[in-house]
Design an enzyme around this catalytic site. Structure first.
Site, PDB file in Angstrom:
ATOM      1  N   PHE A 156      38.791  34.168  54.708  1.00  0.00           N
ATOM      2  CA  PHE A 156      39.824  33.473  55.487  1.00  0.00           C
ATOM      3  C   PHE A 156      40.863  34.421  56.076  1.00  0.00           C
ATOM      4  CE2 PHE A 156      38.213  30.539  52.238  1.00  0.00           C
ATOM      5  CZ  PHE A 156      37.766  29.502  53.048  1.00  0.00           C
ATOM      6  N   LEU A 157      40.643  35.729  55.971  1.00  0.00           N
ATOM      7  CA  LEU A 157      41.682  36.657  56.469  1.00  0.00           C
ATOM      8  C   LEU A 157      41.881  36.488  57.964  1.00  0.00           C
ATOM      9  CD1 LEU A 157      40.234  39.152  58.182  1.00  0.00           C
ATOM     10  CD2 LEU A 157      39.694  39.979  55.919  1.00  0.00           C
ATOM     11  N   GLU A 159      42.938  38.543  61.425  1.00  0.00           N
ATOM     12  CA  GLU A 159      43.150  39.884  61.982  1.00  0.00           C
ATOM     13  C   GLU A 159      44.625  40.038  62.310  1.00  0.00           C
ATOM     14  OE1 GLU A 159      40.451  40.634  65.238  1.00  0.00           O
ATOM     15  OE2 GLU A 159      38.736  40.124  63.999  1.00  0.00           O
ATOM     16  N   ASN A 213      38.420  26.377  60.231  1.00  0.00           N
ATOM     17  CA  ASN A 213      38.558  26.867  61.603  1.00  0.00           C
ATOM     18  C   ASN A 213      38.576  25.735  62.624  1.00  0.00           C
ATOM     19  OD1 ASN A 213      38.901  29.459  60.872  1.00  0.00           O
ATOM     20  ND2 ASN A 213      36.935  30.221  61.591  1.00  0.00           N
ATOM     21  N   ALA A 270      51.642  25.117  72.279  1.00  0.00           N
ATOM     22  CA  ALA A 270      50.856  25.135  73.523  1.00  0.00           C
ATOM     23  C   ALA A 270      50.805  26.547  74.076  1.00  0.00           C
ATOM     24  CB  ALA A 270      51.489  24.182  74.526  1.00  0.00           C
ATOM     25  N   GLY A 271      49.716  26.878  74.747  1.00  0.00           N
ATOM     26  CA  GLY A 271      49.572  28.211  75.325  1.00  0.00           C
ATOM     27  C   GLY A 271      48.367  28.247  76.247  1.00  0.00           C
ATOM     28  N   CYS A 278      36.505  34.573  65.822  1.00  0.00           N
ATOM     29  CA  CYS A 278      36.134  33.501  64.888  1.00  0.00           C
ATOM     30  C   CYS A 278      36.210  32.099  65.479  1.00  0.00           C
ATOM     31  CB  CYS A 278      37.010  33.584  63.646  1.00  0.00           C
ATOM     32  SG  CYS A 278      36.575  34.986  62.629  1.00  0.00           S
ATOM     33  N   LYS A 281      33.743  31.031  68.453  1.00  0.00           N
ATOM     34  CA  LYS A 281      32.305  31.052  68.154  1.00  0.00           C
ATOM     35  C   LYS A 281      31.974  30.146  66.964  1.00  0.00           C
ATOM     36  CE  LYS A 281      31.859  34.369  64.610  1.00  0.00           C
ATOM     37  NZ  LYS A 281      31.276  34.095  63.343  1.00  0.00           N
ATOM     38  N   LYS A 338      45.355  38.149  70.227  1.00  0.00           N
ATOM     39  CA  LYS A 338      46.642  37.832  69.603  1.00  0.00           C
ATOM     40  C   LYS A 338      47.317  39.155  69.247  1.00  0.00           C
ATOM     41  CE  LYS A 338      45.257  37.353  64.795  1.00  0.00           C
ATOM     42  NZ  LYS A 338      45.301  36.564  63.606  1.00  0.00           N
TER      43      LYS A 338
HETATM   44  P1  NAD Z   1      32.133  43.029  63.086  1.00  0.00           P
HETATM   45  O1  NAD Z   1      31.247  42.876  64.259  1.00  0.00           O
HETATM   46  O2  NAD Z   1      33.488  43.616  63.241  1.00  0.00           O
HETATM   47  O3  NAD Z   1      31.373  43.858  61.941  1.00  0.00           O
HETATM   48  C1  NAD Z   1      30.029  43.712  61.618  1.00  0.00           C
HETATM   49  C2  NAD Z   1      29.514  45.059  61.144  1.00  0.00           C
HETATM   50  O4  NAD Z   1      28.199  44.904  60.627  1.00  0.00           O
HETATM   51  C3  NAD Z   1      29.403  46.114  62.254  1.00  0.00           C
HETATM   52  O5  NAD Z   1      30.111  47.276  61.890  1.00  0.00           O
HETATM   53  C4  NAD Z   1      27.904  46.358  62.374  1.00  0.00           C
HETATM   54  O6  NAD Z   1      27.587  47.693  62.750  1.00  0.00           O
HETATM   55  C5  NAD Z   1      27.437  46.052  60.959  1.00  0.00           C
HETATM   56  N1  NAD Z   1      26.006  45.755  60.875  1.00  0.00           N
HETATM   57  C6  NAD Z   1      25.278  44.915  61.630  1.00  0.00           C
HETATM   58  N2  NAD Z   1      23.993  44.923  61.236  1.00  0.00           N
HETATM   59  C7  NAD Z   1      23.911  45.787  60.199  1.00  0.00           C
HETATM   60  C8  NAD Z   1      22.855  46.235  59.383  1.00  0.00           C
HETATM   61  N3  NAD Z   1      21.594  45.817  59.542  1.00  0.00           N
HETATM   62  N4  NAD Z   1      23.133  47.132  58.407  1.00  0.00           N
HETATM   63  C9  NAD Z   1      24.391  47.599  58.238  1.00  0.00           C
HETATM   64  N5  NAD Z   1      25.425  47.210  58.982  1.00  0.00           N
HETATM   65  C10 NAD Z   1      25.193  46.317  59.952  1.00  0.00           C
HETATM   66  O7  NAD Z   1      32.224  41.558  62.464  1.00  0.00           O
HETATM   67  P2  NAD Z   1      33.475  40.932  61.655  1.00  0.00           P
HETATM   68  O8  NAD Z   1      34.533  40.516  62.592  1.00  0.00           O
HETATM   69  O9  NAD Z   1      33.796  41.812  60.499  1.00  0.00           O
HETATM   70  O10 NAD Z   1      32.786  39.600  61.101  1.00  0.00           O
HETATM   71  C11 NAD Z   1      31.820  39.634  60.078  1.00  0.00           C
HETATM   72  C12 NAD Z   1      31.591  38.207  59.594  1.00  0.00           C
HETATM   73  O11 NAD Z   1      32.796  37.716  58.992  1.00  0.00           O
HETATM   74  C13 NAD Z   1      31.242  37.232  60.708  1.00  0.00           C
HETATM   75  O12 NAD Z   1      30.346  36.278  60.215  1.00  0.00           O
HETATM   76  C14 NAD Z   1      32.569  36.557  61.014  1.00  0.00           C
HETATM   77  O13 NAD Z   1      32.420  35.269  61.536  1.00  0.00           O
HETATM   78  C15 NAD Z   1      33.205  36.504  59.633  1.00  0.00           C
HETATM   79  N6  NAD Z   1      34.680  36.474  59.645  1.00  0.00           N
HETATM   80  C16 NAD Z   1      35.370  37.276  60.503  1.00  0.00           C
HETATM   81  C17 NAD Z   1      36.778  37.262  60.461  1.00  0.00           C
HETATM   82  C18 NAD Z   1      37.570  38.122  61.409  1.00  0.00           C
HETATM   83  O14 NAD Z   1      38.776  37.903  61.520  1.00  0.00           O
HETATM   84  N7  NAD Z   1      36.980  39.093  62.082  1.00  0.00           N
HETATM   85  C19 NAD Z   1      37.453  36.436  59.552  1.00  0.00           C
HETATM   86  C20 NAD Z   1      36.697  35.661  58.672  1.00  0.00           C
HETATM   87  C21 NAD Z   1      35.308  35.675  58.723  1.00  0.00           C
END
Ligand code: NAD
Length: 453
Positions: A156-157, A159, A213, A270-271, A278, A281, A338
């Site tokens: 739930f973090l 960015e 979300n 509003a914006g 996240c 998608k 953001k």
């Molecule tokens: P990201 O694209 O920043 O990172 C994914 C990483 O996985 C990349 O560095 C990529 O090189 C690596 N990767 C892909 N295939 C690989 C493999 N076969 N072996 C090793 N490494 C591999 O994605 P993210 O933003 O960190 O999101 C990751 C997941 O967490 C997603 O499902 C997202 O929905 C979820 N999520 C993201 C956030 C957010 O704020 N970014 C918050 C909560 C949940």
């Protein structure tokens, strides 16, 4: 405990350094060699406040390392957390990264003799872990779930606030279908004392993430709908409307004569729409998956639709107020979706810039940290300015899209001195309309239209 994390992106890297700082031994795996090299050199490949310092600390302590070698990482750890990307592509969630990693994990587990827990942290549509992922790992490991553990632990973090969010979680959700794997996850998260741990089955854990979300996205689109209705009627300020709503004690209780102001109220604003990696998608994936199962989710559909029209309406408003945009120099403040992040995925700013370019405008954009990421979008015919002063110089109009503090504090006289014509379109309602207008600036805010008689 010894933990391996697959995927050293926003979630994987933050999870890794935070767990290492809390005393676990962490190995982060990624398939991009430059990413691994940067991390081991104590430089974060992503911008996130405090991350470089934390990386330096945990690498210095010897509790964190990054590698390309997944087999080694899994063989020397007890738990593997999967945090690879799960983007949305046309018809639904794209599970190709999950598929690749699940196969690899399966093959490694085939050779590993001791019990190992695989924990899915990536956001995946409900039923992915207990069917799709379980089937792949079982096939390639030639073992059954139970011989290895399979858990689901949504993240739930946010960015921009990721380290604080991870270090001080409001809840930890662990989806587990058996006690042995749950116990391992509980021990891992035992370092977060006093945080409620909610145990569910795998699908429910997946659904909690999508529901959270969807609710946040719904509140934003709802606020934008109220803004659009207010604009259509005229002489209604949506910001005052929402402030009025937020005094309701059912939303915002008063304790010892002080309003609590729950964080959720920040989403009643509003914006020009929500973006990021996240919210957009995830709700599109949930919608597509829900439709495949035979249920059409009308509220989620409307949430997406309103978010898609918001940047379009914003540019239409600009045309209405200042006329033809062709050859006009437009300064765009903010590229990130953001503040406090360099993430431009689904950023409303990029959508607005694309439309401005289609209309023939000459766009000058700036952002404190996201310019390098935007430059990778080759099709974006925009000029990047070093700072907001450069972007504003000689501009016919300015658009504020990302609420960076340094843009919020730009004074009206700076706009007047730098711009050719001081016209400000405030996509986040950060400026004081009365102050700007009394300083001789034409000011337009979302959800605020003067009645034309
Ligand atoms: P990201 O694209 O920043 O990172 C994914 C990483 O996985 C990349 O560095 C990529 O090189 C690596 N990767 C892909 N295939 C690989 C493999 N076969 N072996 C090793 N490494 C591999 O994605 P993210 O933003 O960190 O999101 C990751 C997941 O967490 C997603 O499902 C997202 O929905 C979820 N999520 C993201 C956030 C957010 O704020 N970014 C918050 C909560 C949940």
């Amino acid at each position: 405990m010894k933990v391996s994390i697959v995927g050293a992106g926003y979630v994987g890297l933050i999870t890794g350094v935070c767990l290492a700082d809390k005393g676990h031994e962490v190995i982060c795996v990624d398939k991009v060699p430059e990413r691994i090299a940067m991390i081991n050199n104590k430089h974060s490949p992503i911008y996130e406040p405090g991350l470089d310092e934390l990386l330096e600390r945990v690498i210095g302590k010897g509790t964190f390392v990054a590698t390309l070698d997944m087999a080694w990482a899994i063989n020397v750890s007890d738990i593997t957390i999967v945090a690879v990307g799960t983007p949305y592509r046309e018809q639904g969630i794209d599970l190709s990264q999950i598929e690749e990693v699940s196969k690899e994990i399966g093959l490694i587990l085939r050779e590993k003799e001791s019990y190992h827990v695989v924990c899915i942290k990536s956001t995946v549509v409900p039923s992915t872990t207990d069917t799709y992922i379980a089937n792949i790992i079982e096939k390639f490991s030639e073992k059954y779930v139970g011989d290895f553990g399979l858990c689901m632990n949504p993240e739930f973090l946010r960015e921009g606030n990721a380290i604080e969010d991870f270090m001080n979680p409001d809840r930890i959700v662990i989806g587990a279908n058996d006690n042995k794997s749950f116990s391992a996850m509980k021990e891992l998260y035992g370092v977060f004392k006093d945080t409620p741990i909610l145990r569910t089955n795998l699908r429910t854990a997946e659904m909690i993430k999508y529901t959270t979300n969807s609710l946040l996205a719904l509140l934003i689109s709802f606020s934008n709908e109220i803004a659009n209705i207010s604009e259509a009627i005229g002489n209604i300020d949506v910001q005052e409307v929402l402030t009025g709503v937020c005094f309701d004690k059912r939303l915002n209780p008063r304790i010892n004569n002080t309003l609590v102001n729950p964080g959720i109220l920040a989403y009643l604003a509003a914006g020009c729409g929500f973006g990021g990696s996240c919210l957009p998608k995830d709700i599109k994936s949930l919608m597509a998956f829900s439709e495949k199962t035979g249920y059409v989710p009308e509220i989620i559909k409307a949430t997406i639709k309103i978010n898609e029209i918001q940047p379009v309406k914003f540019v239409q408003r600009m045309e209405r107020e200042i006329g033809d945009l062709s050859n006009k120099k437009i300064a765009v403040l903010g590229l990130a979706f953001k503040p406090e992040t360099d993430d431009i995925r689904e950023s409303p700013s990029i959508k607005i810039i694309k439309r401005l370019i289609e209309k023939g405008a000459d766009v000058f954009a700036c952002d404190p940290v996201a310019v390098e990421n935007a430059k990778r979008l080759k099709s974006l015919d925009v000029k990047y300015s070093r700072n907001y002063q450069d972007a504003l110089k000689g501009a016919d109009a300015c658009v504020l899209v990302t609420k960076w503090k340094e843009y919020e504090s730009i004074r009206p006289d700076e706009f007047k001195q730098l711009m050719k014509t001081p016209v400000v379109f405030d996509g986040r309602r950060v400026y004081d309309k009365a102050l700007f207008e009394s300083s001789g600036i034409r000011y337009f805010g979302i959800g605020l239209v003067e009645e034309r008689n």
